[in-house]
Design a protein around this motif. Sequence first.
Motif, PDB file in Angstrom:
ATOM      1  N   SER A  13       1.531  -4.108  -1.257  1.00 39.71           N
ATOM      2  CA  SER A  13       1.559  -4.838  -2.531  1.00 39.71           C
ATOM      3  C   SER A  13       1.887  -3.933  -3.709  1.00 39.71           C
ATOM      4  N   ARG A  14       1.359  -2.709  -3.677  1.00 42.53           N
ATOM      5  CA  ARG A  14       1.543  -1.798  -4.816  1.00 42.53           C
ATOM      6  C   ARG A  14       1.326  -0.361  -4.341  1.00 42.53           C
ATOM      7  N   GLY A  15       1.331   0.577  -5.305  1.00 41.75           N
ATOM      8  CA  GLY A  15       1.010   1.974  -4.996  1.00 41.75           C
ATOM      9  C   GLY A  15       1.943   2.586  -3.953  1.00 41.75           C
ATOM     10  N   ALA A  34       2.891  -6.267   4.237  1.00 50.16           N
ATOM     11  CA  ALA A  34       1.592  -6.925   4.382  1.00 50.16           C
ATOM     12  C   ALA A  34       0.637  -6.447   3.301  1.00 50.16           C
ATOM     13  N   GLY A  35      -0.154  -7.388   2.810  1.00 50.05           N
ATOM     14  CA  GLY A  35      -1.187  -7.069   1.828  1.00 50.05           C
ATOM     15  C   GLY A  35      -2.203  -8.187   1.864  1.00 50.05           C
ATOM     16  N   SER A  36      -3.416  -7.903   1.439  1.00 46.11           N
ATOM     17  CA  SER A  36      -4.443  -8.946   1.546  1.00 46.11           C
ATOM     18  C   SER A  36      -4.361  -9.943   0.387  1.00 46.11           C
ATOM     19  N   SER A  37      -3.662  -9.579  -0.681  1.00 46.41           N
ATOM     20  CA  SER A  37      -3.556 -10.504  -1.829  1.00 46.41           C
ATOM     21  C   SER A  37      -2.146 -11.078  -1.921  1.00 46.41           C
ATOM     22  N   ASP A  61      -4.991  -9.491   5.922  1.00 51.29           N
ATOM     23  CA  ASP A  61      -6.061  -8.517   5.714  1.00 51.29           C
ATOM     24  C   ASP A  61      -6.152  -7.663   6.986  1.00 51.29           C
ATOM     25  N   VAL A  62      -5.936  -6.358   6.834  1.00 51.89           N
ATOM     26  CA  VAL A  62      -5.882  -5.498   8.025  1.00 51.89           C
ATOM     27  C   VAL A  62      -7.215  -5.412   8.772  1.00 51.89           C
ATOM     28  N   SER A  63      -8.284  -5.815   8.116  1.00 51.85           N
ATOM     29  CA  SER A  63      -9.583  -5.718   8.797  1.00 51.85           C
ATOM     30  C   SER A  63      -9.856  -6.933   9.680  1.00 51.85           C
ATOM     31  N   GLY A  90      -5.578   0.865   2.366  1.00 52.40           N
ATOM     32  CA  GLY A  90      -6.831   1.623   2.309  1.00 52.40           C
ATOM     33  C   GLY A  90      -7.551   1.355   1.013  1.00 52.40           C
ATOM     34  N   VAL A  91      -8.861   1.502   1.075  1.00 50.71           N
ATOM     35  CA  VAL A  91      -9.684   1.375  -0.131  1.00 50.71           C
ATOM     36  C   VAL A  91     -10.611   2.587  -0.213  1.00 50.71           C
ATOM     37  N   GLY A  92     -11.108   2.840  -1.417  1.00 47.10           N
ATOM     38  CA  GLY A  92     -12.014   3.980  -1.578  1.00 47.10           C
ATOM     39  C   GLY A  92     -12.855   3.845  -2.819  1.00 47.10           C
ATOM     40  N   THR A 137       0.205   6.786   9.935  1.00 48.88           N
ATOM     41  CA  THR A 137      -0.950   6.358   9.138  1.00 48.88           C
ATOM     42  C   THR A 137      -1.081   7.227   7.896  1.00 48.88           C
ATOM     43  N   ILE A 138      -1.218   6.569   6.755  1.00 47.26           N
ATOM     44  CA  ILE A 138      -1.508   7.304   5.528  1.00 47.26           C
ATOM     45  C   ILE A 138      -3.016   7.547   5.523  1.00 47.26           C
ATOM     46  N   SER A 139      -3.365   8.759   5.880  1.00 51.07           N
ATOM     47  CA  SER A 139      -4.773   9.137   5.942  1.00 51.07           C
ATOM     48  C   SER A 139      -5.124   9.814   4.622  1.00 51.07           C
ATOM     49  N   SER A 140      -5.577  11.050   4.652  1.00 55.76           N
ATOM     50  CA  SER A 140      -5.938  11.737   3.398  1.00 55.76           C
ATOM     51  C   SER A 140      -6.204  13.209   3.677  1.00 55.76           C
ATOM     52  N   THR A 156     -14.381   7.886   6.699  1.00 52.37           N
ATOM     53  CA  THR A 156     -13.346   7.002   7.270  1.00 52.37           C
ATOM     54  C   THR A 156     -12.091   7.793   7.604  1.00 52.37           C
ATOM     55  N   LYS A 157     -11.744   8.759   6.760  1.00 54.87           N
ATOM     56  CA  LYS A 157     -10.489   9.476   6.992  1.00 54.87           C
ATOM     57  C   LYS A 157     -10.638  10.490   8.133  1.00 54.87           C
ATOM     58  N   TYR A 158     -11.836  11.053   8.311  1.00 54.86           N
ATOM     59  CA  TYR A 158     -12.072  11.873   9.511  1.00 54.86           C
ATOM     60  C   TYR A 158     -11.935  10.995  10.763  1.00 54.86           C
ATOM     61  N   ASN A 182      -1.259  13.176   5.073  1.00 50.88           N
ATOM     62  CA  ASN A 182      -2.548  13.451   4.424  1.00 50.88           C
ATOM     63  C   ASN A 182      -2.342  13.997   3.010  1.00 50.88           C
ATOM     64  N   PRO A 183      -2.257  13.087   2.051  1.00 53.50           N
ATOM     65  CA  PRO A 183      -2.027  13.558   0.682  1.00 53.50           C
ATOM     66  C   PRO A 183      -3.325  13.910  -0.033  1.00 53.50           C
ATOM     67  N   GLY A 184      -3.175  14.770  -1.028  1.00 57.51           N
ATOM     68  CA  GLY A 184      -4.245  14.963  -2.004  1.00 57.51           C
ATOM     69  C   GLY A 184      -4.121  13.871  -3.051  1.00 57.51           C
ATOM     70  N   MET A 185      -4.333  14.221  -4.315  1.00 54.49           N
ATOM     71  CA  MET A 185      -4.392  13.202  -5.368  1.00 54.49           C
ATOM     72  C   MET A 185      -2.998  12.623  -5.670  1.00 54.49           C
ATOM     73  N   VAL A 186      -2.892  11.305  -5.547  1.00 58.08           N
ATOM     74  CA  VAL A 186      -1.622  10.609  -5.793  1.00 58.08           C
ATOM     75  C   VAL A 186      -1.826   9.611  -6.929  1.00 58.08           C
ATOM     76  N   ASP A 187      -0.861   9.549  -7.803  1.00 52.78           N
ATOM     77  CA  ASP A 187      -0.928   8.627  -8.945  1.00 52.78           C
ATOM     78  C   ASP A 187      -0.625   7.192  -8.485  1.00 52.78           C
TER      79      ASP A 187
HETATM   80  O1  NJP Z   1      -3.859   2.748  -3.375  1.00 51.70           O
HETATM   81  P1  NJP Z   1      -3.604   1.357  -4.131  1.00 51.70           P
HETATM   82  P2  NJP Z   1      -2.847   3.803  -2.707  1.00 51.70           P
HETATM   83  N1  NJP Z   1      -5.706  -5.507   3.974  1.00 51.70           N
HETATM   84  O2  NJP Z   1      -4.973   0.891  -4.473  1.00 51.70           O
HETATM   85  C1  NJP Z   1      -3.796  -2.855   0.041  1.00 51.70           C
HETATM   86  C2  NJP Z   1      -4.443   6.700   0.776  1.00 51.70           C
HETATM   87  N2  NJP Z   1      -4.658   7.832  -0.152  1.00 51.70           N
HETATM   88  O3  NJP Z   1      -1.464   3.320  -2.736  1.00 51.70           O
HETATM   89  O4  NJP Z   1      -4.556  -6.068  -0.367  1.00 51.70           O
HETATM   90  C3  NJP Z   1      -4.436  -5.254   3.627  1.00 51.70           C
HETATM   91  O5  NJP Z   1      -2.611   1.541  -5.214  1.00 51.70           O
HETATM   92  C4  NJP Z   1      -3.577  -3.297  -1.395  1.00 51.70           C
HETATM   93  O6  NJP Z   1      -2.938  -4.556  -1.501  1.00 51.70           O
HETATM   94  P3  NJP Z   1      -3.776  -5.963  -1.622  1.00 51.70           P
HETATM   95  C5  NJP Z   1      -5.456   5.585   0.664  1.00 51.70           C
HETATM   96  O7  NJP Z   1      -6.668   5.891   1.344  1.00 51.70           O
HETATM   97  C6  NJP Z   1      -4.502   7.663  -1.491  1.00 51.70           C
HETATM   98  O8  NJP Z   1      -3.158   5.111  -3.275  1.00 51.70           O
HETATM   99  O9  NJP Z   1      -2.700  -6.986  -1.711  1.00 51.70           O
HETATM  100  N3  NJP Z   1      -4.076  -4.526   2.576  1.00 51.70           N
HETATM  101  C7  NJP Z   1      -2.594  -2.238  -1.905  1.00 51.70           C
HETATM  102  O10 NJP Z   1      -1.279  -2.592  -1.585  1.00 51.70           O
HETATM  103  C8  NJP Z   1      -4.703   4.454   1.313  1.00 51.70           C
HETATM  104  O11 NJP Z   1      -4.874   4.460   2.708  1.00 51.70           O
HETATM  105  C9  NJP Z   1      -4.741   8.743  -2.350  1.00 51.70           C
HETATM  106  O12 NJP Z   1      -4.637  -5.857  -2.837  1.00 51.70           O
HETATM  107  C10 NJP Z   1      -5.074  -4.054   1.798  1.00 51.70           C
HETATM  108  C11 NJP Z   1      -2.967  -0.998  -1.110  1.00 51.70           C
HETATM  109  O13 NJP Z   1      -3.768  -1.417   0.009  1.00 51.70           O
HETATM  110  C12 NJP Z   1      -3.236   4.756   0.994  1.00 51.70           C
HETATM  111  O14 NJP Z   1      -3.213   6.092   0.494  1.00 51.70           O
HETATM  112  C13 NJP Z   1      -5.149   9.964  -1.827  1.00 51.70           C
HETATM  113  C14 NJP Z   1      -6.418  -4.274   2.082  1.00 51.70           C
HETATM  114  C15 NJP Z   1      -3.763  -0.004  -1.934  1.00 51.70           C
HETATM  115  O15 NJP Z   1      -2.988   0.421  -3.005  1.00 51.70           O
HETATM  116  C16 NJP Z   1      -2.605   3.843  -0.050  1.00 51.70           C
HETATM  117  O16 NJP Z   1      -3.423   3.812  -1.219  1.00 51.70           O
HETATM  118  C17 NJP Z   1      -5.323  10.079  -0.467  1.00 51.70           C
HETATM  119  C18 NJP Z   1      -6.721  -5.044   3.215  1.00 51.70           C
HETATM  120  N4  NJP Z   1      -7.988  -5.319   3.568  1.00 51.70           N
HETATM  121  C19 NJP Z   1      -5.066   9.013   0.357  1.00 51.70           C
HETATM  122  N5  NJP Z   1      -7.167  -3.665   1.128  1.00 51.70           N
HETATM  123  C20 NJP Z   1      -4.582   8.651  -3.827  1.00 51.70           C
HETATM  124  N6  NJP Z   1      -4.032   7.580  -4.358  1.00 51.70           N
HETATM  125  O17 NJP Z   1      -4.962   9.625  -4.552  1.00 51.70           O
HETATM  126  C21 NJP Z   1      -6.305  -3.073   0.281  1.00 51.70           C
HETATM  127  O18 NJP Z   1      -5.755  11.251   0.006  1.00 51.70           O
HETATM  128  N7  NJP Z   1      -5.034  -3.305   0.673  1.00 51.70           N
END
Ligand code: NJP
Length: 240
Positions: A13-15, A34-37, A61-63, A90-92, A137-140, A156-158, A182-187
């Motif tokens: 959906s984003r990011g 795919a995205g949950s929203s 919803d991936v869960s 992913g969520v955090g 897999t985008i882990s961390s 979760t990431k381990y 496995n990224p560090g801080m991403v905008d």
């Molecule tokens: O985050 P964000 P990122 N089922 O919040 C979706 C990892 N990472 O792009 O569900 C399906 O902008 C949500 O869409 P929606 C992080 O752990 C990040 O940074 O429609 N989709 C949105 O598209 C994650 O694994 C950083 O609301 C679900 C997306 O997930 C990955 O990067 C650092 C969902 C989240 O977009 C992408 O995260 C790092 C569900 N149940 C690892 N729940 C970092 N940003 O600094 C959420 O080490 N989504």
Amino acid sequence: MLKDQVAIITGASRGIGKEIARQLAEQGMKLVLAGSSEEVHQTAEELKKTGFENIISIQSDVSREKDVQNLVDKTLAAFGQIDLLVNNAGVGFFKLTEEVSLDEWKKVFEVNVQGVFLGAKAVLPHMKKRKSGNIITISSDVGRYTIPNGAAYTATKYAVQGFSGSLAQEVREFGIRVGTINPGMVDTYFAGSTQGIPEKEEWLKVEDIAKAVVYMASAPQYMVVDEIILHPLVQNYPIA
Ligand code: NJP
């Protein structure tokens, strides 16, 4: 090499997921976002408006096992094959352990770990039959070292690292490659943040992560890129 191949991207959906979609579309891949929203549909429309074809979006919803199976079934019905699964959703959240509720703990494991398991489980029968496929897999970076105030997310990431490593060995004989990025801080919008704010100017950009996905997915069939770790220069982190 990726042209006309088919990818499923979760959390598109984003990011990071949205940019992975854009860059894989540039490579000529057929995509299922795919995205949950409902936002995922807007993202697909946006990409189509910029000239990319062969993109569909499925709210899932991936869960939830049913959602993930539906995602895979609909992908096969639309495009006939799956070459790449990008487990990106992913969520955090970041707080002291005693402040984490059991519901929050469950949620982060359901999305970050169960979601990766369900995605892989659903595509494997198809990939095994074809004797090829990629699961990225985008882990961390916190799948490789620990941080304070983030025990649940770090756990979760381990788990994702353990799962992916074990799976990689299980499916190698079927020509299926499994890797983690496995990224560090991403905008991004991660953990309730906003993408593009000045405080995150020197963080990694979504483009950096998407490029790593393209690199990993484009590796020649005889090669597997197990893991890519990347950090912004300004991030202080331990080096093993
Ligand atoms: O985050 P964000 P990122 N089922 O919040 C979706 C990892 N990472 O792009 O569900 C399906 O902008 C949500 O869409 P929606 C992080 O752990 C990040 O940074 O429609 N989709 C949105 O598209 C994650 O694994 C950083 O609301 C679900 C997306 O997930 C990955 O990067 C650092 C969902 C989240 O977009 C992408 O995260 C790092 C569900 N149940 C690892 N729940 C970092 N940003 O600094 C959420 O080490 N989504």
